[in-house]
Design a protein around this motif. Sequence first.
Motif, short mmCIF file in Angstrom:
data_model
loop_
_atom_site.label_atom_id
_atom_site.label_comp_id
_atom_site.label_asym_id
_atom_site.label_seq_id
_atom_site.Cartn_x
_atom_site.Cartn_y
_atom_site.Cartn_z
N LEU A 1 32.51 9.02 -6.54
CA LEU A 1 33.53 7.99 -6.41
C LEU A 1 34.14 7.64 -7.77
O LEU A 1 35.35 7.46 -7.91
N GLY A 2 33.29 7.56 -8.79
CA GLY A 2 33.77 7.25 -10.12
C GLY A 2 34.65 8.33 -10.71
O GLY A 2 35.65 8.04 -11.38
N LEU A 3 34.31 9.59 -10.44
CA LEU A 3 35.12 10.70 -10.94
C LEU A 3 36.46 10.78 -10.23
O LEU A 3 37.48 11.14 -10.83
N LEU B 1 31.26 0.77 -2.86
CA LEU B 1 29.80 0.62 -2.84
C LEU B 1 29.14 1.90 -2.37
O LEU B 1 29.54 2.50 -1.37
N ASP B 2 28.13 2.33 -3.11
CA ASP B 2 27.23 3.41 -2.69
C ASP B 2 25.91 2.74 -2.33
O ASP B 2 25.18 2.28 -3.20
N LEU C 1 30.14 17.84 -8.88
CA LEU C 1 30.56 16.60 -8.24
C LEU C 1 32.06 16.47 -8.38
O LEU C 1 32.60 16.62 -9.48
N ALA C 2 32.73 16.18 -7.29
CA ALA C 2 34.19 16.03 -7.29
C ALA C 2 34.87 17.25 -7.90
O ALA C 2 35.86 17.14 -8.62
N GLY C 3 34.31 18.44 -7.63
CA GLY C 3 34.87 19.68 -8.11
C GLY C 3 34.65 19.94 -9.59
O GLY C 3 35.24 20.86 -10.17
N ASP D 1 36.17 -0.10 -9.17
CA ASP D 1 34.91 -0.71 -9.59
C ASP D 1 33.84 -0.20 -8.63
O ASP D 1 33.83 -0.57 -7.45
N VAL D 2 32.98 0.70 -9.12
CA VAL D 2 32.00 1.38 -8.26
C VAL D 2 30.61 0.81 -8.54
O VAL D 2 30.17 0.75 -9.69
#
Length: 209
Positions: A84-86, A71-72, A31-33, A92-93
């Motif tokens: 998104l968090g990474l 938002l997911d 995730l996110a590389g 604020d996710v």
Amino acid sequence: MTSSGRTDSVDHYFTASPASPDERRPLDVTLAGRAVTVEVAPGIFSPGGVDKGTAVLFDEVPDPPPSGRFLDLGCGWGPIALTLGLLSEHADVLGVDVNERSVDLLARNAQALGLDHVRAVTPDAVPSDAAYDLIWSNPPIRIGKAALHDLLREWLPRLAPGGSAYLVVQRNLGSDSLQRWIEAELGMPCGRQGSAKGFRVLRVDAGAR
């Protein structure tokens, strides 16, 4: 609560309380590389890994801003919210799903990865006036057109002024008609961000209010 199928004839991933046994297991994903280990279980969407639609979404969307309210929608075990968090440590996710097992998995996965700014809740726990700068979603197309329209009618207008939503939808499951519906019914600009492997990524803009 994302874009594909069911786990068996009675246990839909968009069920609040899945009937299948809650058998947790670790899963290695990127995730996110970054190589990470997450926890998954039956009775949720895509417990075998990052599904094709979500992978296309990741390939086609621009990087999120470093901060904001994200938002997911239909979080499952959390590939989008965790990504998104990474990528955005100061954002604020929020991951939202009707499936309580999915919500618990995302919360546990975020905690395990040290992502204190990633939260997971069911839809009824979200204040009606909450607004978001960015929405990424692999929406649950197979809940049916009417239910999908109700879902998007509820959440897309929560974009903050200047915000954007990115939705990945299979072409043969109505991505083009959904694009037209969003523009006609919601009055929100909707265009094609990208297309790959049988999927379209739609961009919906809030505009100024």
